[in-house]
Design an enzyme around this catalytic site. Structure first.
Site, PDB file in Angstrom:
ATOM      1  N   LEU A  43     -35.002-113.216   9.819  1.00 39.19           N
ATOM      2  CA  LEU A  43     -34.681-112.695  11.142  1.00 39.19           C
ATOM      3  C   LEU A  43     -33.223-112.302  11.226  1.00 39.19           C
ATOM      4  O   LEU A  43     -32.884-111.233  11.743  1.00 39.19           O
ATOM      5  CB  LEU A  43     -34.999-113.751  12.205  1.00 39.19           C
ATOM      6  CG  LEU A  43     -36.478-113.958  12.472  1.00 39.19           C
ATOM      7  CD1 LEU A  43     -36.663-115.029  13.537  1.00 39.19           C
ATOM      8  CD2 LEU A  43     -37.132-112.663  12.917  1.00 39.19           C
ATOM      9  N   ALA A  44     -32.348-113.152  10.726  1.00 42.52           N
ATOM     10  CA  ALA A  44     -30.918-112.884  10.842  1.00 42.52           C
ATOM     11  C   ALA A  44     -30.531-111.659  10.013  1.00 42.52           C
ATOM     12  O   ALA A  44     -29.863-110.737  10.512  1.00 42.52           O
ATOM     13  CB  ALA A  44     -30.114-114.110  10.421  1.00 42.52           C
ATOM     14  N   ARG A 331     -37.653-134.705  18.309  1.00 42.47           N
ATOM     15  CA  ARG A 331     -38.070-134.787  16.906  1.00 42.47           C
ATOM     16  C   ARG A 331     -37.455-135.948  16.138  1.00 42.47           C
ATOM     17  O   ARG A 331     -38.150-136.676  15.434  1.00 42.47           O
ATOM     18  CB  ARG A 331     -37.694-133.490  16.193  1.00 42.47           C
ATOM     19  CG  ARG A 331     -38.508-132.330  16.671  1.00 42.47           C
ATOM     20  CD  ARG A 331     -38.095-131.041  16.009  1.00 42.47           C
ATOM     21  NE  ARG A 331     -38.968-129.980  16.506  1.00 42.47           N
ATOM     22  CZ  ARG A 331     -38.842-128.691  16.185  1.00 42.47           C
ATOM     23  NH1 ARG A 331     -37.883-128.306  15.380  1.00 42.47           N
ATOM     24  NH2 ARG A 331     -39.673-127.812  16.675  1.00 42.47           N
ATOM     25  N   HIS A 402     -37.373-130.266   7.575  1.00 40.03           N
ATOM     26  CA  HIS A 402     -37.834-129.052   8.218  1.00 40.03           C
ATOM     27  C   HIS A 402     -36.741-127.999   8.387  1.00 40.03           C
ATOM     28  O   HIS A 402     -36.977-126.810   8.243  1.00 40.03           O
ATOM     29  CB  HIS A 402     -38.388-129.435   9.590  1.00 40.03           C
ATOM     30  CG  HIS A 402     -38.879-128.277  10.389  1.00 40.03           C
ATOM     31  ND1 HIS A 402     -39.885-127.462   9.951  1.00 40.03           N
ATOM     32  CD2 HIS A 402     -38.498-127.800  11.592  1.00 40.03           C
ATOM     33  CE1 HIS A 402     -40.112-126.528  10.865  1.00 40.03           C
ATOM     34  NE2 HIS A 402     -39.282-126.694  11.857  1.00 40.03           N
ATOM     35  N   ARG A 436     -31.546-129.666  16.091  1.00 36.04           N
ATOM     36  CA  ARG A 436     -31.934-128.403  16.712  1.00 36.04           C
ATOM     37  C   ARG A 436     -33.170-128.603  17.584  1.00 36.04           C
ATOM     38  O   ARG A 436     -34.096-129.293  17.190  1.00 36.04           O
ATOM     39  CB  ARG A 436     -32.243-127.358  15.650  1.00 36.04           C
ATOM     40  CG  ARG A 436     -32.776-126.059  16.231  1.00 36.04           C
ATOM     41  CD  ARG A 436     -33.043-125.022  15.171  1.00 36.04           C
ATOM     42  NE  ARG A 436     -34.168-125.345  14.298  1.00 36.04           N
ATOM     43  CZ  ARG A 436     -35.456-125.134  14.613  1.00 36.04           C
ATOM     44  NH1 ARG A 436     -35.785-124.639  15.790  1.00 36.04           N
ATOM     45  NH2 ARG A 436     -36.403-125.421  13.746  1.00 36.04           N
TER      46      ARG A 436
END
Ligand code: FAD
Ligand code: SF4
Ligand code: FES
Lengths: 637, 252
Positions: A43-44, A331, A402, A436
């Site tokens: 994406l970046a 998480r 992850h 995150r």
């Protein structure tokens, strides 16, 4: 080394607009003269390469897969956040900003995070315009779902394949530019080193993965969008090829590596089934909306069939420990609770490292068809992998590596301490602090690529006026020779062990000693054992074949060699950070099992500077100054 | 160690694009039924490396059925024949002890073999470059909710957009036609309001590129649909044929 974050002055909400106005511009006619290398097509990288080309720059784009469309971003499932407040449920830029800062356990840079929340709105518009088929309501409006760590519904999604659809959107924009001849694409090409000339990043050395040819590319700026380093743990939810090579080689050329110890472990993944395992599969966080996490109260019950264990003999660990958030605890917290139960000997499944995620109650309450409508693709995927039907028996899940919050240090312009080197997406460290939140990585990658770098890179060109060297410059020759020599050295060892076997051993050390719970003792063990393993690698790895054709064993060996150095840096960073925050949990620093931050001593970014082979890297700090947010203790009880 | 299954693998080996390939036979021992097909190949490869032989080259990355990298024909069927499943998601419990398994690369002249099971699918990228996009620059997009999309259209567009570009459809087709792949993109964008301004040009340019790449013509045998891991349907091909006819008429 001076770490100047270049955060603009003025009120938080106005910094980015003010900064954009203050940035110098490159005139349209002059843009063509600047060449930019973009490594990575996730994406970046794709969004950056496409946008820079649209602006008129000459772009070269690189990825190791056979097509830019296959970058790891394709695998993201759940969604992307955007502070649109389409649901009228009280969302705002300010709230997304605050949730992200708090979710990151107050270890992210305030100004960057605020800008991220601001840009989130334009990202959604841009993707819709490209034809990304985000889920819709019957009236034709965009639909939203909610995600962990937030009390509003701000997550946009395309079934369970949001990353795929966003990446295909960026890939289509990139493809359009390739078709127009403004981007030259180099697939199946691996960046093996960065070239720095007169202190500025001015090119890269790559290996063509099909022909083995090593060559140089010069540019006016180099952009790394090479993703995260999760596979330093060997097993992770990342793609097999994800690696630290590009960023780590840049580190060795002088770029500071920030917070490598901030790694995220996702609570709901399919447990390891054996030594053959090559990766772990994520089961989306959304399952915790309807699934209840439990283990037997007594060890003796662990091997019994779950349906034969009455409710009274079950321990619903998250509901017991975190009554107000229950199964939706963040998480890092949910992961540690699962580990704790298994360490007590109460884990389930063949390995004993699993907890149940049980849908029986939801199926009773809502009916199997409702559950099927919500999660069918995940239940199918679970069955393909485990052979078990989760409508009839509870899923077994266990935490897995992850995401990596750490990465190359960048300033507010996304430029590293090496002028001319820009770092985007998961490869940089900037926005997620020590943890995150779900649906925020896609947002950050696209913010960086579509809306931030295209402004800031022009300022570098307009103000630095550093000529682009030719590829026959001595520095390129030197780096090419180093790269080839290293390849030859690996090929010449012809030892006894496959690269994968070293990778697996490193992964065990990282997971055991530097995973969900870290201690002084375990980290010191790593600092001793990793160099030993590395030494063995350089004596005993066996890479068959040659360097002059497609050689996947060689590719893997190169990546493993870098992980074997990087794992040490990560462990060192974890040892030095004498506090617990977000995904970094030091057993010495806890309060009733929860993270205990030390704001007085560690409210800073740790950025490591390479000092030469065999020398300890140097730790620098960038203080985190909060102008608007008040640091508090996260509580989810 | 667990006992597991013993299998015989007959695998296509080819040094590079120019060399002639041939089948080689390998034994896969003690295969755990919980392994994925590619993990089974990993173990066979580690064994080959141990013996100083070159491992079998094959593409894979995500190993969860979404990147479209993995590409092998297993017992004559692209991706191995389990419904809606890529090779990387196929698990060994689908096989029995004593089975012989043949493994080949995609075979199509538009997908030249690079090595062993690895092929060059860049033709697909070039088809997308020819028109598989909406021409919008970054910035200046209207508000996301300014473009209303009926849920039914969006769902159909999403069905088509799920294509992972793996190329199994081409490998399954006796004509090596790329119609299913191309029609998936044409449908995805053609079903959405955002795709309308370029709808005619898109289909004409993409089909022209598809032909130039040397893919065969479609005789609607349906073999592509049968192997597609993302269940892309033949309806997309009808939709594309319709669009193509309209665009041709308008063009004249
Ligand atoms: C299973 C899974 C589910 C996820 N779900 C979500 C979600 O729902 N929401 C969310 O926000 N985030 C999610 N994430 C996280 C998110 O997907 C990633 O953080 C993000 O996509 C990273 O994008 P990127 O562009 O930075 O890098 P990547 O997409 O990883 O791309 C890296 C690129 O760099 C290239 N590259 C790497 N090294 C080299 C080299 N040496 N030479 C040449 N090229 C190189 C690769 O070829 C690739 O093109 C998920 C992650 C996983 C693993
Ligand atoms: S249409 Fe199906 S088989 Fe063909 S490339 Fe797309 S996903 Fe693969
Ligand atoms: S490896 Fe990604 S789809 Fe099979």
């Amino acid at each position: 080394m001076k770490l100047d974050s270049k955060i603009p002055s003025g009120p938080l909400g106005q910094k980015w607009d003010k900064h954009k106005f203050d940035l110098k511009l490159v005139s349209p006619a002059n843009k063509r003269k600047f060449e930019v290398i973009v490594v990575g097509s996730g994406l970046a990288g794709s969004s950056a390469a496409a946008t820079l080309a649209e602006l008129g720059y000459s772009v070269k784009s690189f990825c190791y897969q056979d097509s830019p469309r296959r970058a790891h971003s394709i695998a993201a499932q759940g969604g992307i956040n955007g502070a649109k407040n389409y649901q009228n449920d009280g969302d705002s830029v300010q709230r997304l900003f605050y949730d992200t800062i708090k979710g990151g356990d107050f270890r992210a840079r305030e100004a960057n995070v605020h800008r991220l929340a601001q840009t989130s709105v334009s990202i959604i518009d841009q993707c819709v315009a490209q034809g990304v088929p985000f889920a819709r309501e019957y009236g034709g409006l965009l639909d939203n779902r909610s995600f962990g760590g937030a009390q509003v519904s701000r997550t946009f999604y395309a079934r369970g394949q949001t990353g795929q659809q966003l990446l295909l959107g960026a890939y289509s924009a990139l493809s359009r530019q390739i078709g127009l001849g403004t981007v030259k694409m180099y697939p199946r090409t691996e960046m093996l080193d960065l070239v720095v000339v007169d202190g500025h990043a001015k090119g890269i050395v790559v290996r063509d993965l099909v022909t083995g040819e090593v060559s140089s590319h010069a540019a006016d700026a180099v952009v790394l969008a090479t993703g995260g380093y999760g596979p330093v743990f060997y097993l992770s939810t990342n793609a097999i090829g994800c690696n630290v090579t590009a960023t780590f080689r840049a580190f060795k050329k002088g770029a500071a590596f920030a917070n490598p110890c901030y790694t995220q472990i996702h609570p709901t993944c399919i447990p390891v089934s054996g030594d053959h395992q090559s990766k772990l599969t994520l089961m989306s966080e959304s399952l915790r909306n309807d699934g209840r996490v439990w283990v037997p109260k007594r060890k003796e019950d662990c091997s019994k069939s779950p349906s034969s264990i009455p409710d009274a003999d079950r321990d619903y660990i998250l509901e017991r420990k975190y009554p107000s958030f229950g199964n939706l605890a963040p998480r890092d917290i949910a992961s540690r609770a699962a580990k704790e139960a298994c360490d007590e000997g109460r884990g389930v499944g063949p390995s004993g490292y699993g907890v149940y995620l049980d849908f029986a109650e939801a199926i009773n309450r809502l009916g199997a068809s409702k559950i099927r409508e919500r999660y069918n693709n995940l239940f199918d995927m679970y069955e393909r992998i485990t052979g078990e039907n989760a409508y009839q028996q509870p899923m077994r899940i266990y935490p897995a590596v992850h995401y990596t919050m750490g990465g190359l240090w960048v300033d507010y312009n996304l430029m590293s301490n090496l002028p001319g080197l820009f770092v985007l997406g998961e490869a940089n460290f900037s926005d997620h602090g020590a943890n995150r939140l779900g649906a925020s990585a896609l947002m950050q990658g696209l913010a960086d690529g579509y809306f931030i770098l295209p402004y800031t890179i022009g300022h570098y060109f307009a103000s630095s006026k550093q000529a682009r060297p030719k590829v026959d410059h001595a520095e390129f020759r030197k780096v090419e020779e180093e790269v080839s020599a290293r390849t030859q050295r690996i090929l010449a060892i012809k030892g006894k062990k496959a690269p994968r076997s070293f990778h697996r051993e490193l992964g065990k050390l990282m997971w055991e000693n530097c995973g969900m719970a870290r201690s002084k003792q375990s980290l010191e063990a790593n600092l001793k054992l990793i160099p030993e393993l590395r030494e063995e690698f350089w004596k005993n790895v066996n890479v068959t074949g040659e360097g002059s054709d497609l050689n996947q064993t060689l590719e893997r060996a190169g990546r493993v060699a870098d992980f074997l150095e990087f794992g040490e840096l990560l462990s060192l960073d974890a040892l030095t950070r004498e506090e617990s925050c977000g995904g970094h949990f030091r057993v010495e620093h806890q309060e009733e099992g929860e993270c205990k931050r030390d704001d007085a001593n560690f409210a800073h970014v740790a950025a490591w500077e390479f000092q030469g082979e065999g020398k300890a890297p140097l730790r620098h700090t960038e203080p985190l100054v909060y102008e608007e947010v008040h640091m508090s203790t996260r509580s989810y009880k | 160690m667990e006992k597991g299954m013993n299998l015989t693998l007959i695998v296509w080996r080819q040094k590079d694009a120019k060399s002639k390939g041939s089948f080689a036979t390998y034994a896969a021992r003690a295969v755990n039924p919980d392994m994925s097909f590619l993990e089974m190949l990993d173990v066979v490869n580690d064994d080959l490396i141990q013996r100083g032989e070159e491992p079998i080259a094959f593409d894979s990355d995500c190993r969860e059925g979404i990147c479209g990298s993995c590409s092998c024909v297993i017992n004559g069927v692209p991706h191995g024949g389990q419904k809606a499943t890529t090779a990387c998601q196929l698990h060994m419990r689908m096989f029995k002890d004593g089975d012989t398994i043949t493994i080949e690369p995609w075979r199509a002249s538009a997908f030249p073999i690079v090595k062993d099971l690895v092929v060059d699918r860049s033709a697909f990228d070039r088809i997308i470059q020819a028109g598989g996009f909406v021409s919008v620059r970054t910035g200046g997009a209207p508000d996301g909710n300014a473009i209303l999309v009926p849920k039914e259209d969006c769902d159909l567009a999403m069905d088509a957009a799920q294509c992972i570009g793996c190329g199994a459809c081409v490998a399954a087709c006796k004509n090596a036609s790329a119609m299913l792949f191309v029609s998936a993109k044409v449908s995805h964008l053609g079903l959405l309001p955002q795709g309308q301004p370029e709808r005619d040009r898109r289909v004409l340019n993409m089909v022209a590129q598809m032909d130039a790449e040397g893919f065969g013509s479609c005789t609607v045998t349906g073999s592509c649909e049968a192997v597609c891991p993302k269940e892309i349907t033949l309806d997309n091909i009808s939709r594309m044929n319709g669009d193509y006819a309209v665009a041709m008429v308008k063009g004249k």
